[in-house]
Scaffold this motif. Structure first.
Motif, PDB file in Angstrom:
ATOM      1  N   ARG A 113      45.775  41.272  35.338  1.00  0.00           N
ATOM      2  CA  ARG A 113      45.431  41.157  36.713  1.00  0.00           C
ATOM      3  C   ARG A 113      45.593  39.653  36.998  1.00  0.00           C
ATOM      4  O   ARG A 113      45.414  38.802  36.323  1.00  0.00           O
ATOM      5  CB  ARG A 113      43.753  41.544  36.956  1.00  0.00           C
ATOM      6  CG  ARG A 113      43.529  42.910  37.004  1.00  0.00           C
ATOM      7  CD  ARG A 113      42.166  43.527  37.191  1.00  0.00           C
ATOM      8  NE  ARG A 113      41.938  44.990  36.891  1.00  0.00           N
ATOM      9  CZ  ARG A 113      42.253  45.737  37.813  1.00  0.00           C
ATOM     10  NH1 ARG A 113      42.771  45.529  38.920  1.00  0.00           N
ATOM     11  NH2 ARG A 113      42.004  46.942  37.558  1.00  0.00           N
ATOM     12  N   VAL A 114      46.158  39.409  38.282  1.00  0.00           N
ATOM     13  CA  VAL A 114      46.287  38.168  38.752  1.00  0.00           C
ATOM     14  C   VAL A 114      45.435  37.450  39.712  1.00  0.00           C
ATOM     15  O   VAL A 114      45.430  38.192  40.811  1.00  0.00           O
ATOM     16  CB  VAL A 114      47.931  37.892  39.202  1.00  0.00           C
ATOM     17  CG1 VAL A 114      48.544  36.561  39.405  1.00  0.00           C
ATOM     18  CG2 VAL A 114      48.844  38.574  37.906  1.00  0.00           C
ATOM     19  N   GLU A 115      45.017  36.387  39.571  1.00  0.00           N
ATOM     20  CA  GLU A 115      44.258  35.655  40.564  1.00  0.00           C
ATOM     21  C   GLU A 115      45.258  34.831  41.540  1.00  0.00           C
ATOM     22  O   GLU A 115      46.001  34.144  40.827  1.00  0.00           O
ATOM     23  CB  GLU A 115      43.222  34.542  40.333  1.00  0.00           C
ATOM     24  CG  GLU A 115      41.816  35.361  39.377  1.00  0.00           C
ATOM     25  CD  GLU A 115      41.303  36.238  40.344  1.00  0.00           C
ATOM     26  OE1 GLU A 115      41.234  35.838  41.578  1.00  0.00           O
ATOM     27  OE2 GLU A 115      40.550  37.279  39.777  1.00  0.00           O
ATOM     28  N   HIS A 116      45.417  35.336  42.758  1.00  0.00           N
ATOM     29  CA  HIS A 116      46.351  34.499  43.431  1.00  0.00           C
ATOM     30  C   HIS A 116      46.009  34.036  44.986  1.00  0.00           C
ATOM     31  O   HIS A 116      45.237  34.676  45.630  1.00  0.00           O
ATOM     32  CB  HIS A 116      47.673  35.442  43.723  1.00  0.00           C
ATOM     33  CG  HIS A 116      47.449  36.856  44.260  1.00  0.00           C
ATOM     34  ND1 HIS A 116      47.343  36.930  45.618  1.00  0.00           N
ATOM     35  CD2 HIS A 116      47.355  37.924  43.590  1.00  0.00           C
ATOM     36  CE1 HIS A 116      47.046  38.246  45.586  1.00  0.00           C
ATOM     37  NE2 HIS A 116      47.075  38.950  44.720  1.00  0.00           N
ATOM     38  N   ALA A 117      46.318  33.092  45.347  1.00  0.00           N
ATOM     39  CA  ALA A 117      46.223  32.536  46.641  1.00  0.00           C
ATOM     40  C   ALA A 117      47.230  31.464  46.874  1.00  0.00           C
ATOM     41  O   ALA A 117      47.285  30.216  46.700  1.00  0.00           O
ATOM     42  CB  ALA A 117      45.123  31.637  46.904  1.00  0.00           C
ATOM     43  N   SER A 172      46.758  48.132  42.780  1.00  0.00           N
ATOM     44  CA  SER A 172      45.599  48.336  42.346  1.00  0.00           C
ATOM     45  C   SER A 172      44.947  49.617  42.384  1.00  0.00           C
ATOM     46  O   SER A 172      43.839  49.931  41.784  1.00  0.00           O
ATOM     47  CB  SER A 172      44.706  47.336  43.324  1.00  0.00           C
ATOM     48  OG  SER A 172      44.723  47.313  44.515  1.00  0.00           O
ATOM     49  N   ALA A 180      52.083  34.364  42.705  1.00  0.00           N
ATOM     50  CA  ALA A 180      51.431  34.315  41.278  1.00  0.00           C
ATOM     51  C   ALA A 180      51.888  35.763  40.572  1.00  0.00           C
ATOM     52  O   ALA A 180      52.180  35.593  39.665  1.00  0.00           O
ATOM     53  CB  ALA A 180      49.995  34.413  41.643  1.00  0.00           C
ATOM     54  N   ALA A 236      52.696  36.816  47.494  1.00  0.00           N
ATOM     55  CA  ALA A 236      52.409  36.798  45.983  1.00  0.00           C
ATOM     56  C   ALA A 236      53.375  37.436  44.970  1.00  0.00           C
ATOM     57  O   ALA A 236      53.635  37.157  43.966  1.00  0.00           O
ATOM     58  CB  ALA A 236      51.055  37.206  45.655  1.00  0.00           C
ATOM     59  N   ARG A 252      53.514  35.847  37.144  1.00  0.00           N
ATOM     60  CA  ARG A 252      53.092  36.259  35.789  1.00  0.00           C
ATOM     61  C   ARG A 252      53.911  37.321  35.111  1.00  0.00           C
ATOM     62  O   ARG A 252      53.998  37.395  33.941  1.00  0.00           O
ATOM     63  CB  ARG A 252      51.557  36.946  36.184  1.00  0.00           C
ATOM     64  CG  ARG A 252      50.745  37.486  35.015  1.00  0.00           C
ATOM     65  CD  ARG A 252      50.470  36.247  34.084  1.00  0.00           C
ATOM     66  NE  ARG A 252      49.523  36.952  32.991  1.00  0.00           N
ATOM     67  CZ  ARG A 252      49.209  36.311  32.081  1.00  0.00           C
ATOM     68  NH1 ARG A 252      50.458  35.627  31.555  1.00  0.00           N
ATOM     69  NH2 ARG A 252      48.648  37.086  31.045  1.00  0.00           N
ATOM     70  N   SER A 296      49.058  40.615  49.523  1.00  0.00           N
ATOM     71  CA  SER A 296      49.698  39.509  49.866  1.00  0.00           C
ATOM     72  C   SER A 296      51.199  39.786  49.320  1.00  0.00           C
ATOM     73  O   SER A 296      51.389  39.700  48.243  1.00  0.00           O
ATOM     74  CB  SER A 296      49.180  38.099  49.140  1.00  0.00           C
ATOM     75  OG  SER A 296      50.335  36.975  49.131  1.00  0.00           O
ATOM     76  N   ASP A 331      47.411  43.839  44.305  1.00  0.00           N
ATOM     77  CA  ASP A 331      46.461  44.317  44.959  1.00  0.00           C
ATOM     78  C   ASP A 331      46.989  44.811  46.419  1.00  0.00           C
ATOM     79  O   ASP A 331      47.695  44.113  46.910  1.00  0.00           O
ATOM     80  CB  ASP A 331      45.488  42.992  45.250  1.00  0.00           C
ATOM     81  CG  ASP A 331      44.597  42.763  44.163  1.00  0.00           C
ATOM     82  OD1 ASP A 331      44.333  43.623  43.190  1.00  0.00           O
ATOM     83  OD2 ASP A 331      44.458  41.502  43.919  1.00  0.00           O
TER      84      ASP A 331
END
Length: 427
Positions: free
Chosen positions: A415-419, A396, A376, A370, A380, A367, A358
Protein backbone atom coordinates in the motif's frame (compact mmCIF):
# COMPACT_ATOMS: atom_id res chain seq x y z
CA UNK A 1 7.37 -17.95 -37.81
CA UNK A 2 5.02 -19.30 -35.14
CA UNK A 3 6.67 -19.45 -31.71
CA UNK A 4 6.27 -22.66 -29.72
CA UNK A 5 5.96 -20.86 -26.38
CA UNK A 6 2.46 -19.35 -26.02
CA UNK A 7 3.93 -16.56 -23.88
CA UNK A 8 5.64 -15.09 -26.95
CA UNK A 9 3.38 -12.30 -28.22
CA UNK A 10 2.75 -11.22 -31.77
CA UNK A 11 5.02 -8.54 -33.21
CA UNK A 12 4.00 -5.89 -35.67
CA UNK A 13 4.25 -2.26 -36.74
CA UNK A 14 1.91 0.65 -37.17
CA UNK A 15 1.99 1.32 -40.90
CA UNK A 16 2.86 4.84 -42.01
CA UNK A 17 3.17 4.81 -45.82
CA UNK A 18 6.59 5.84 -47.12
CA UNK A 19 5.05 8.20 -49.67
CA UNK A 20 2.42 10.81 -48.79
CA UNK A 21 2.11 9.52 -45.20
CA UNK A 22 -1.57 8.82 -44.29
CA UNK A 23 -2.63 11.00 -47.20
CA UNK A 24 -1.89 7.86 -49.23
CA UNK A 25 -5.46 6.89 -48.31
CA UNK A 26 -6.87 9.57 -50.62
CA UNK A 27 -5.86 7.34 -53.56
CA UNK A 28 -3.95 4.21 -52.64
CA UNK A 29 -0.98 3.48 -54.89
CA UNK A 30 -0.73 -0.31 -54.83
CA UNK A 31 2.90 -0.33 -55.99
CA UNK A 32 3.98 1.99 -53.16
CA UNK A 33 2.07 0.03 -50.54
CA UNK A 34 3.32 -3.32 -51.87
CA UNK A 35 6.95 -2.20 -51.61
CA UNK A 36 6.38 -0.84 -48.12
CA UNK A 37 4.73 -4.01 -46.87
CA UNK A 38 7.43 -6.22 -48.35
CA UNK A 39 10.04 -4.12 -46.51
CA UNK A 40 8.04 -4.37 -43.29
CA UNK A 41 7.76 -8.14 -43.64
CA UNK A 42 11.54 -8.23 -43.97
CA UNK A 43 11.76 -7.13 -40.33
CA UNK A 44 10.24 -10.45 -39.29
CA UNK A 45 6.94 -9.08 -37.99
CA UNK A 46 3.59 -10.78 -38.45
CA UNK A 47 1.09 -7.91 -38.64
CA UNK A 48 0.46 -4.26 -39.46
CA UNK A 49 -2.05 -1.79 -38.05
CA UNK A 50 -3.44 0.62 -40.65
CA UNK A 51 -5.22 3.99 -40.49
CA UNK A 52 -7.63 4.97 -43.28
CA UNK A 53 -8.65 8.58 -42.70
CA UNK A 54 -12.17 9.26 -41.43
CA UNK A 55 -12.91 12.18 -43.80
CA UNK A 56 -11.87 9.97 -46.74
CA UNK A 57 -14.10 7.11 -45.62
CA UNK A 58 -17.11 9.18 -44.56
CA UNK A 59 -17.02 12.74 -45.97
CA UNK A 60 -20.75 13.18 -45.34
CA UNK A 61 -22.72 11.82 -42.40
CA UNK A 62 -24.77 9.58 -44.69
CA UNK A 63 -22.06 8.81 -47.26
CA UNK A 64 -19.56 6.00 -46.78
CA UNK A 65 -17.46 5.88 -49.95
CA UNK A 66 -17.25 2.48 -51.61
CA UNK A 67 -13.94 3.43 -53.27
CA UNK A 68 -12.44 4.10 -49.86
CA UNK A 69 -13.72 0.76 -48.53
CA UNK A 70 -12.27 -0.97 -51.59
CA UNK A 71 -8.91 0.63 -50.84
CA UNK A 72 -8.98 -0.76 -47.30
CA UNK A 73 -9.66 -4.21 -48.73
CA UNK A 74 -6.87 -3.70 -51.29
CA UNK A 75 -4.34 -2.90 -48.56
CA UNK A 76 -5.49 -5.99 -46.65
CA UNK A 77 -4.84 -8.09 -49.78
CA UNK A 78 -1.42 -6.50 -50.28
CA UNK A 79 -0.58 -7.30 -46.66
CA UNK A 80 -1.57 -10.92 -47.28
CA UNK A 81 0.75 -11.03 -50.29
CA UNK A 82 3.58 -10.01 -47.94
CA UNK A 83 2.59 -12.63 -45.37
CA UNK A 84 1.21 -10.08 -42.91
CA UNK A 85 -1.99 -10.02 -40.93
CA UNK A 86 -3.78 -6.68 -40.66
CA UNK A 87 -5.67 -4.70 -38.03
CA UNK A 88 -7.72 -1.75 -39.26
CA UNK A 89 -8.41 1.43 -37.28
CA UNK A 90 -11.64 3.19 -38.26
CA UNK A 91 -12.08 6.67 -36.74
CA UNK A 92 -9.02 8.74 -37.76
CA UNK A 93 -9.45 10.80 -35.83
CA UNK A 94 -6.26 12.09 -34.25
CA UNK A 95 -2.90 11.21 -35.79
CA UNK A 96 0.63 12.49 -35.13
CA UNK A 97 -0.46 15.91 -33.93
CA UNK A 98 -3.22 16.48 -36.50
CA UNK A 99 -6.98 16.05 -36.22
CA UNK A 100 -8.89 14.50 -39.11
CA UNK A 101 -12.57 15.25 -38.65
CA UNK A 102 -15.11 15.30 -41.50
CA UNK A 103 -16.73 18.60 -42.42
CA UNK A 104 -20.13 17.51 -41.12
CA UNK A 105 -18.80 17.83 -37.55
CA UNK A 106 -16.94 21.14 -37.72
CA UNK A 107 -17.32 24.87 -38.40
CA UNK A 108 -20.87 25.78 -39.47
CA UNK A 109 -21.96 22.22 -38.74
CA UNK A 110 -20.28 21.90 -35.35
CA UNK A 111 -21.32 18.68 -33.64
CA UNK A 112 -20.08 16.27 -31.02
CA UNK A 113 -18.87 12.85 -32.14
CA UNK A 114 -19.45 11.38 -28.68
CA UNK A 115 -22.86 12.78 -27.74
CA UNK A 116 -24.88 13.70 -30.85
CA UNK A 117 -27.16 10.74 -31.63
CA UNK A 118 -26.83 11.21 -35.39
CA UNK A 119 -23.05 11.33 -35.18
CA UNK A 120 -22.87 8.20 -33.02
CA UNK A 121 -25.19 6.39 -35.40
CA UNK A 122 -23.08 7.44 -38.39
CA UNK A 123 -19.85 6.26 -36.78
CA UNK A 124 -21.41 2.93 -35.88
CA UNK A 125 -22.46 2.54 -39.51
CA UNK A 126 -18.89 3.26 -40.58
CA UNK A 127 -17.46 0.66 -38.20
CA UNK A 128 -19.91 -1.89 -39.60
CA UNK A 129 -19.08 -0.96 -43.20
CA UNK A 130 -15.31 -1.19 -42.71
CA UNK A 131 -15.74 -4.56 -41.03
CA UNK A 132 -17.89 -5.83 -43.89
CA UNK A 133 -15.25 -4.64 -46.38
CA UNK A 134 -12.55 -6.88 -44.89
CA UNK A 135 -14.34 -9.51 -42.84
CA UNK A 136 -13.68 -12.28 -45.39
CA UNK A 137 -9.94 -11.61 -45.59
CA UNK A 138 -8.13 -14.53 -43.93
CA UNK A 139 -5.41 -12.20 -42.64
CA UNK A 140 -7.78 -9.88 -40.75
CA UNK A 141 -7.00 -9.58 -37.04
CA UNK A 142 -9.87 -7.17 -36.41
CA UNK A 143 -10.71 -3.50 -35.90
CA UNK A 144 -9.78 -0.75 -33.48
CA UNK A 145 -12.41 1.98 -33.22
CA UNK A 146 -9.86 4.73 -33.80
CA UNK A 147 -6.53 6.17 -32.80
CA UNK A 148 -6.52 7.92 -29.43
CA UNK A 149 -9.84 9.64 -30.00
CA UNK A 150 -9.86 10.57 -26.31
CA UNK A 151 -7.67 13.45 -27.48
CA UNK A 152 -10.88 15.14 -28.64
CA UNK A 153 -11.41 16.16 -25.02
CA UNK A 154 -10.02 19.33 -23.44
CA UNK A 155 -7.41 20.78 -23.85
CA UNK A 156 -7.87 20.08 -27.58
CA UNK A 157 -8.86 23.47 -29.09
CA UNK A 158 -11.62 21.68 -31.01
CA UNK A 159 -12.71 19.55 -28.07
CA UNK A 160 -16.00 17.66 -28.13
CA UNK A 161 -16.66 17.30 -24.40
CA UNK A 162 -18.46 14.26 -23.01
CA UNK A 163 -19.21 12.77 -19.62
CA UNK A 164 -17.85 9.39 -18.57
CA UNK A 165 -21.28 7.83 -19.10
CA UNK A 166 -21.55 9.37 -22.57
CA UNK A 167 -18.11 8.01 -23.42
CA UNK A 168 -19.22 4.55 -22.30
CA UNK A 169 -22.32 4.80 -24.52
CA UNK A 170 -20.19 5.89 -27.49
CA UNK A 171 -17.75 3.02 -26.97
CA UNK A 172 -20.38 0.33 -26.58
CA UNK A 173 -22.37 1.62 -29.58
CA UNK A 174 -19.34 1.37 -31.86
CA UNK A 175 -17.87 -1.82 -30.40
CA UNK A 176 -21.16 -3.57 -31.01
CA UNK A 177 -21.64 -2.25 -34.53
CA UNK A 178 -20.11 -5.08 -36.64
CA UNK A 179 -22.86 -7.48 -37.70
CA UNK A 180 -22.51 -11.26 -37.34
CA UNK A 181 -18.92 -10.85 -36.22
CA UNK A 182 -16.49 -13.71 -36.71
CA UNK A 183 -15.32 -14.64 -33.19
CA UNK A 184 -11.74 -14.91 -34.48
CA UNK A 185 -11.68 -11.15 -35.03
CA UNK A 186 -11.02 -8.75 -32.18
CA UNK A 187 -12.73 -5.38 -31.78
CA UNK A 188 -10.86 -2.94 -29.57
CA UNK A 189 -10.49 0.75 -28.83
CA UNK A 190 -7.43 2.85 -28.01
CA UNK A 191 -6.59 5.90 -25.91
CA UNK A 192 -3.47 7.81 -25.03
CA UNK A 193 -2.24 7.91 -21.44
CA UNK A 194 -4.59 10.73 -20.40
CA UNK A 195 -7.06 7.96 -19.60
CA UNK A 196 -4.63 6.52 -17.03
CA UNK A 197 -2.88 9.63 -15.74
CA UNK A 198 -5.20 12.66 -15.84
CA UNK A 199 -7.75 13.28 -13.13
CA UNK A 200 -11.16 14.41 -14.43
CA UNK A 201 -10.54 12.96 -17.91
CA UNK A 202 -13.88 11.45 -18.99
CA UNK A 203 -12.26 8.34 -20.48
CA UNK A 204 -11.44 6.19 -17.44
CA UNK A 205 -9.41 3.03 -16.81
CA UNK A 206 -12.45 0.74 -16.63
CA UNK A 207 -13.32 1.77 -20.19
CA UNK A 208 -9.95 0.52 -21.41
CA UNK A 209 -9.83 -2.62 -19.28
CA UNK A 210 -13.41 -3.86 -19.54
CA UNK A 211 -14.83 -2.78 -22.90
CA UNK A 212 -13.72 -4.45 -26.12
CA UNK A 213 -12.12 -7.83 -26.65
CA UNK A 214 -8.80 -6.84 -25.10
CA UNK A 215 -7.09 -3.85 -23.53
CA UNK A 216 -4.80 -1.65 -25.61
CA UNK A 217 -2.10 0.60 -24.17
CA UNK A 218 -0.03 3.31 -25.87
CA UNK A 219 3.29 3.95 -24.16
CA UNK A 220 5.25 7.15 -24.82
CA UNK A 221 8.07 8.44 -22.63
CA UNK A 222 7.61 12.03 -23.85
CA UNK A 223 4.81 12.23 -21.26
CA UNK A 224 7.27 13.42 -18.61
CA UNK A 225 8.90 10.06 -17.88
CA UNK A 226 12.08 10.77 -19.85
CA UNK A 227 12.30 14.34 -18.58
CA UNK A 228 11.98 13.34 -14.95
CA UNK A 229 14.00 10.12 -14.86
CA UNK A 230 16.13 9.99 -18.02
CA UNK A 231 15.40 8.45 -21.40
CA UNK A 232 17.25 5.19 -20.71
CA UNK A 233 16.34 5.03 -17.03
CA UNK A 234 14.57 1.95 -15.64
CA UNK A 235 11.40 4.03 -15.40
CA UNK A 236 11.54 4.87 -19.11
CA UNK A 237 12.41 1.44 -20.48
CA UNK A 238 9.84 -0.17 -18.16
CA UNK A 239 7.11 2.37 -18.89
CA UNK A 240 5.38 0.06 -21.37
CA UNK A 241 5.57 -2.86 -18.94
CA UNK A 242 4.12 -0.61 -16.22
CA UNK A 243 1.18 0.39 -18.41
CA UNK A 244 0.43 -3.25 -19.23
CA UNK A 245 0.41 -4.16 -15.54
CA UNK A 246 -1.53 -1.02 -14.56
CA UNK A 247 -4.25 -1.89 -17.05
CA UNK A 248 -4.76 -5.29 -15.42
CA UNK A 249 -5.76 -3.69 -12.13
CA UNK A 250 -9.07 -2.56 -13.64
CA UNK A 251 -9.96 -5.71 -15.60
CA UNK A 252 -12.66 -8.04 -14.31
CA UNK A 253 -11.15 -10.94 -16.29
CA UNK A 254 -7.84 -11.87 -14.62
CA UNK A 255 -6.61 -13.37 -17.91
CA UNK A 256 -7.64 -10.43 -20.12
CA UNK A 257 -5.10 -9.93 -22.87
CA UNK A 258 -3.29 -6.64 -23.30
CA UNK A 259 -2.04 -5.27 -26.62
CA UNK A 260 0.93 -2.92 -26.44
CA UNK A 261 -0.46 -1.21 -29.51
CA UNK A 262 1.91 1.74 -29.68
CA UNK A 263 5.41 2.22 -28.35
CA UNK A 264 8.19 4.16 -30.02
CA UNK A 265 11.54 5.92 -29.61
CA UNK A 266 10.97 9.70 -29.71
CA UNK A 267 13.86 11.87 -30.86
CA UNK A 268 12.87 14.63 -28.45
CA UNK A 269 14.12 12.34 -25.67
CA UNK A 270 16.56 9.95 -27.34
CA UNK A 271 19.60 10.49 -29.51
CA UNK A 272 19.52 8.36 -32.65
CA UNK A 273 22.34 6.21 -31.26
CA UNK A 274 20.27 5.50 -28.13
CA UNK A 275 17.14 4.37 -29.96
CA UNK A 276 18.19 0.74 -30.58
CA UNK A 277 19.00 0.25 -26.90
CA UNK A 278 15.72 1.83 -25.87
CA UNK A 279 13.80 -0.50 -28.19
CA UNK A 280 15.69 -3.56 -26.98
CA UNK A 281 15.23 -2.85 -23.29
CA UNK A 282 11.62 -1.72 -23.65
CA UNK A 283 10.53 -4.83 -25.53
CA UNK A 284 12.49 -7.13 -23.21
CA UNK A 285 10.75 -5.60 -20.20
CA UNK A 286 7.30 -5.81 -21.80
CA UNK A 287 7.80 -9.49 -22.62
CA UNK A 288 7.89 -10.28 -18.91
CA UNK A 289 4.27 -9.13 -18.49
CA UNK A 290 1.74 -11.99 -18.53
CA UNK A 291 -1.12 -12.04 -21.05
CA UNK A 292 0.67 -9.79 -23.54
CA UNK A 293 -1.09 -10.22 -26.90
CA UNK A 294 1.16 -8.19 -29.17
CA UNK A 295 3.84 -5.54 -29.41
CA UNK A 296 3.15 -3.15 -32.30
CA UNK A 297 5.91 -0.59 -32.82
CA UNK A 298 5.30 3.01 -33.81
CA UNK A 299 6.03 3.16 -36.62
CA UNK A 300 7.04 1.52 -39.89
CA UNK A 301 8.42 4.51 -41.85
CA UNK A 302 9.72 7.98 -41.18
CA UNK A 303 7.59 10.92 -42.28
CA UNK A 304 9.11 12.60 -45.33
CA UNK A 305 10.80 15.94 -44.69
CA UNK A 306 8.90 17.14 -47.77
CA UNK A 307 5.77 17.28 -45.60
CA UNK A 308 5.47 20.38 -43.44
CA UNK A 309 4.45 21.27 -39.92
CA UNK A 310 4.84 18.02 -38.01
CA UNK A 311 6.53 18.01 -34.64
CA UNK A 312 10.14 17.14 -35.27
CA UNK A 313 9.98 13.71 -33.63
CA UNK A 314 7.45 12.50 -36.22
CA UNK A 315 10.07 12.63 -38.97
CA UNK A 316 12.32 10.04 -37.31
CA UNK A 317 10.10 7.46 -35.57
CA UNK A 318 10.27 4.87 -38.35
CA UNK A 319 12.07 1.55 -38.38
CA UNK A 320 12.56 2.22 -42.10
CA UNK A 321 13.33 5.42 -43.95
CA UNK A 322 11.20 6.72 -46.82
CA UNK A 323 13.29 4.71 -49.31
CA UNK A 324 12.52 1.47 -47.43
CA UNK A 325 16.04 1.19 -46.06
CA UNK A 326 16.25 -0.38 -42.63
CA UNK A 327 17.54 2.05 -40.03
CA UNK A 328 19.73 0.98 -37.06
CA UNK A 329 16.59 1.12 -34.91
CA UNK A 330 14.84 -1.22 -37.36
CA UNK A 331 17.76 -3.68 -37.39
CA UNK A 332 17.76 -3.89 -33.61
CA UNK A 333 13.98 -4.24 -33.49
CA UNK A 334 14.15 -7.14 -35.94
CA UNK A 335 16.90 -8.78 -33.88
CA UNK A 336 14.84 -8.52 -30.69
CA UNK A 337 11.82 -10.05 -32.42
CA UNK A 338 13.96 -12.97 -33.56
CA UNK A 339 15.49 -13.36 -30.10
CA UNK A 340 12.07 -13.48 -28.47
CA UNK A 341 10.82 -16.10 -30.90
CA UNK A 342 13.78 -18.40 -30.39
CA UNK A 343 13.47 -18.20 -26.61
CA UNK A 344 16.55 -16.07 -26.00
CA UNK A 345 14.70 -13.49 -23.86
CA UNK A 346 12.98 -13.92 -20.48
CA UNK A 347 9.23 -14.34 -20.84
CA UNK A 348 6.22 -13.85 -18.61
CA UNK A 349 6.09 -15.30 -15.14
CA UNK A 350 3.33 -14.94 -12.50
CA UNK A 351 3.11 -11.60 -10.70
CA UNK A 352 2.52 -12.19 -7.00
CA UNK A 353 3.08 -8.73 -5.45
CA UNK A 354 0.30 -6.19 -5.92
CA UNK A 355 0.76 -2.44 -5.49
CA UNK A 356 -2.63 -1.10 -4.44
CA UNK A 357 -4.43 1.70 -6.30
CA UNK A 358 -7.14 3.33 -4.20
CA UNK A 359 -10.44 3.52 -6.10
CA UNK A 360 -13.92 4.85 -5.41
CA UNK A 361 -17.22 2.97 -5.60
CA UNK A 362 -17.11 3.14 -9.42
CA UNK A 363 -13.57 1.72 -9.56
CA UNK A 364 -12.15 5.07 -10.62
CA UNK A 365 -8.73 5.92 -9.18
CA UNK A 366 -8.93 8.35 -6.30
CA UNK A 367 -5.82 9.98 -7.80
CA UNK A 368 -4.80 9.27 -11.36
CA UNK A 369 -1.87 11.65 -10.83
CA UNK A 370 -0.48 9.06 -8.41
CA UNK A 371 -0.28 6.60 -11.31
CA UNK A 372 1.62 8.98 -13.59
CA UNK A 373 5.36 9.65 -13.81
CA UNK A 374 6.31 11.35 -10.56
CA UNK A 375 3.33 9.87 -8.73
CA UNK A 376 3.63 7.76 -5.61
CA UNK A 377 2.10 4.56 -7.01
CA UNK A 378 4.17 4.81 -10.20
CA UNK A 379 7.32 5.32 -8.13
CA UNK A 380 6.66 2.46 -5.73
CA UNK A 381 5.93 -0.03 -8.51
CA UNK A 382 9.14 0.87 -10.34
CA UNK A 383 11.17 0.73 -7.13
CA UNK A 384 9.95 -2.80 -6.42
CA UNK A 385 10.37 -3.92 -10.01
CA UNK A 386 13.95 -2.69 -10.12
CA UNK A 387 14.64 -4.81 -7.03
CA UNK A 388 13.41 -7.85 -8.97
CA UNK A 389 9.96 -8.19 -7.41
CA UNK A 390 7.24 -9.89 -9.45
CA UNK A 391 5.02 -6.85 -9.08
CA UNK A 392 1.68 -5.96 -10.63
CA UNK A 393 -1.13 -3.55 -9.70
CA UNK A 394 -4.48 -4.18 -8.01
CA UNK A 395 -7.29 -1.86 -7.00
CA UNK A 396 -8.28 -1.38 -3.38
CA UNK A 397 -11.54 -3.19 -4.23
CA UNK A 398 -9.60 -6.24 -5.40
CA UNK A 399 -7.31 -5.99 -2.39
CA UNK A 400 -10.37 -6.33 -0.14
CA UNK A 401 -11.62 -9.45 -1.98
CA UNK A 402 -9.64 -12.64 -1.22
CA UNK A 403 -11.21 -14.51 -4.15
CA UNK A 404 -10.29 -11.74 -6.59
CA UNK A 405 -6.73 -11.66 -5.26
CA UNK A 406 -6.46 -15.42 -5.62
CA UNK A 407 -7.70 -15.22 -9.20
CA UNK A 408 -4.91 -12.74 -9.93
CA UNK A 409 -2.35 -14.92 -8.14
CA UNK A 410 -1.43 -12.05 -5.80
CA UNK A 411 -0.14 -13.14 -2.40
CA UNK A 412 1.42 -9.91 -1.10
CA UNK A 413 0.03 -6.38 -1.06
CA UNK A 414 1.95 -3.10 -1.00
CA UNK A 415 0.00 0.00 0.00
CA UNK A 416 1.19 3.48 -0.89
CA UNK A 417 0.52 6.67 1.02
CA UNK A 418 0.20 9.34 -1.60
CA UNK A 419 -0.53 12.99 -1.90
CA UNK A 420 1.76 13.51 -4.88
CA UNK A 421 2.69 16.74 -6.54
CA UNK A 422 1.60 17.22 -10.16
CA UNK A 423 4.16 15.24 -12.18
CA UNK A 424 6.29 16.82 -14.88
CA UNK A 425 4.69 16.67 -18.30
CA UNK A 426 6.30 17.42 -21.64
CA UNK A 427 3.73 16.84 -24.36
Amino acid sequence: MTPTDPRVPRFGVNYTPSQDWMFQWHAVDADVVRRDLEAIAGLGVDHVRVFPLWPVLQPNRTLIRQRALDDVALVADLAAEAGLDIAVDVIQGHMSGFDFVPAWLVNWHTGNMFTDPGAVEAQAALVAAVYDAVRDRPNLLGLTLGNEVNQFQPPNPAAMPASTDQVAHWLTSLLGAPRDRDPRHVITHSENDHLWYRDAHPFVPVHASRLGDMTTVHSWIFNGTATRYGALSPQSVRHAEWMVELSKAFATDPARRVWLQEVGAPSMNLAEAEMPEFASRTIAAALTAPDLYAVTWWCSHDVSRDLADYKDLEYSLGLLDTDNRVKPLGRRFAEVVAEARRGALPLAEPRTVGVVVDVDEDDRPVSRVALAPGGAVFGRWHELRERGAAVTVVTSATAADPAALAARGVTELVRVEHAPAEPARAR
